[in-house]
Design an enzyme around this catalytic site. Structure first.
Site, short mmCIF file in Angstrom:
data_model
loop_
_atom_site.label_atom_id
_atom_site.label_comp_id
_atom_site.label_asym_id
_atom_site.label_seq_id
_atom_site.Cartn_x
_atom_site.Cartn_y
_atom_site.Cartn_z
N LEU A 102 0.97 -1.27 0.16
CA LEU A 102 0.18 0.38 0.15
C LEU A 102 1.11 1.30 -0.07
O LEU A 102 2.13 1.36 0.96
CB LEU A 102 -0.94 0.05 0.98
CG LEU A 102 -1.75 0.87 1.31
CD1 LEU A 102 -2.86 1.26 0.16
CD2 LEU A 102 -2.90 1.01 2.37
N ASP A 103 0.36 1.81 -0.85
CA ASP A 103 1.31 3.27 -1.12
C ASP A 103 2.93 3.30 -1.27
O ASP A 103 3.26 3.88 -0.86
CB ASP A 103 0.96 4.48 0.38
CG ASP A 103 -0.39 4.86 -0.26
OD1 ASP A 103 -0.81 4.59 -1.51
OD2 ASP A 103 -1.25 5.35 1.04
N GLU A 104 3.84 2.07 -1.83
CA GLU A 104 4.46 1.85 -0.87
C GLU A 104 5.41 1.71 -2.89
O GLU A 104 6.40 1.11 -3.30
CB GLU A 104 5.09 0.62 -0.65
CG GLU A 104 5.00 0.71 0.99
CD GLU A 104 5.62 1.92 1.22
OE1 GLU A 104 7.44 1.94 0.88
OE2 GLU A 104 5.55 2.53 2.47
#
Length: 296
Positions: free
Chosen positions: A239-241
């Site tokens: 997530l969000d990486e």
């Protein structure tokens, strides 16, 4: 009887083509590629390259104008494949006439959706928006304003798998090249992330320190931050990486209200996302491990 000369025929010149590639770095790649394009009837109009010395890889984006009506894109692809094999290239050749087809996904916040729809409708964003997909019906009016099909696909823990299957069916049916999460507030499954790898872009707030959970701009205001910003990145199962394509920041001062900070933050989201979509759609983004090479 007076003879009249036949009217002039106006011929539209063939569209530019874009060749992007990455491969192990070694001497002679630039000369080999540009020479190939020249020898096969192409006139180079833009060429950018980057050698990552840490990873030992070479990245290149070359845009060229076909010269002559006999130019054949498929023949060029076949011929370039032989050169690419020599250098171990991952490559793509496309025409600028082939505009990316996009699905925009959104929940209840409409600022990024509105911005993308306006940019695409005015010609500032070089994409064709095939549909808007949302887990809420609230923003259908925006899609209707631009005469874009709107698909309401509710998501609950019990229907998540079915909802993602419906999305993938739309991607296939509409021949979609890119899925844009324009503040779509649902976490995509690992399987869906893998299916859309390199073909989905997300936008999220990125302020220092990082504020997780609800109302991030309110949290930022309460902590007295001096900068707020947003990050556009490729979607991955982490997530969000995902690999970052673009970031935008704006300065905040003590006199600003929570509402002003929120509005400024949303502006940064719109800018970062629009740039990321445009650069992806015009083949200016190449993956470099966990990073990206962006030929602006």
């Amino acid at each position: 009887m007076e003879a009249h000369a036949p009217p002039h025929t106006i011929r539209t010149p063939p569209s530019d083509h874009v060749l992007t590639l990455s491969c192990p770095d070694r001497p002679g790649i630039l000369r080999a590629v540009s020479g190939f394009v020249l020898d096969n009837g192409g006139d180079v109009v833009e060429c950018k390259q980057f050698g990552d010395r840490d990873l030992g890889r070479f990245f290149m984006r070359l845009q060229f104008a076909p010269v002559g009506a006999a130019f054949d894109t498929e023949q060029l692809r076949e011929a370039f494949g032989e050169l690419a094999a020599v250098y171990g290239m991952r490559w793509r050749l496309s025409s600028t006439a082939d505009r990316a087809r996009v699905i925009i996904m959104v929940s209840k916040f409409g600022h990024c959706l509105n911005d993308l729809l306006f940019r695409a409708g005015s010609g500032a964003l070089d994409v064709d928006i095939a549909a808007v997909v949302s887990n809420h019906p609230n923003l259908k009016f925006l899609a209707d304003t631009y005469q874009i099909p709107f698909h309401h696909i509710p998501v609950t823990p019990d229907t998540k798998n079915d909802a993602e299957a419906q999305l993938l069916q739309l991607v296939d049916d509409l021949h979609v090249d890119l899925v844009v999460l324009a503040r779509y507030m649902q976490i995509l499954s690992e399987d869906l992330c893998k299916h859309l790898e390199g073909q989905a872009i997300n936008i999220h707030h990125s302020v220092l320190p990082s504020f997780k959970g609800a109302r991030p701009y309110h949290q930022a205001h309460d902590r007295g931050v001096k900068f707020i910003g947003a990050t556009a990145h490729y979607v991955t199962a982490d997530l969000d990486e995902g690999p970052i394509i673009e970031q935008e920041v704006a300065r905040v001062d003590h006199s600003m209200s929570t509402q002003q900070v929120t509005e400024l933050g949303r502006d940064t989201e719109c800018l970062a996302l629009a740039r990321a979509v445009q650069w992806h759609a015009t083949n200016r983004v190449l993956l470099d491990g966990r990073r990206t090479v962006v030929f602006r």
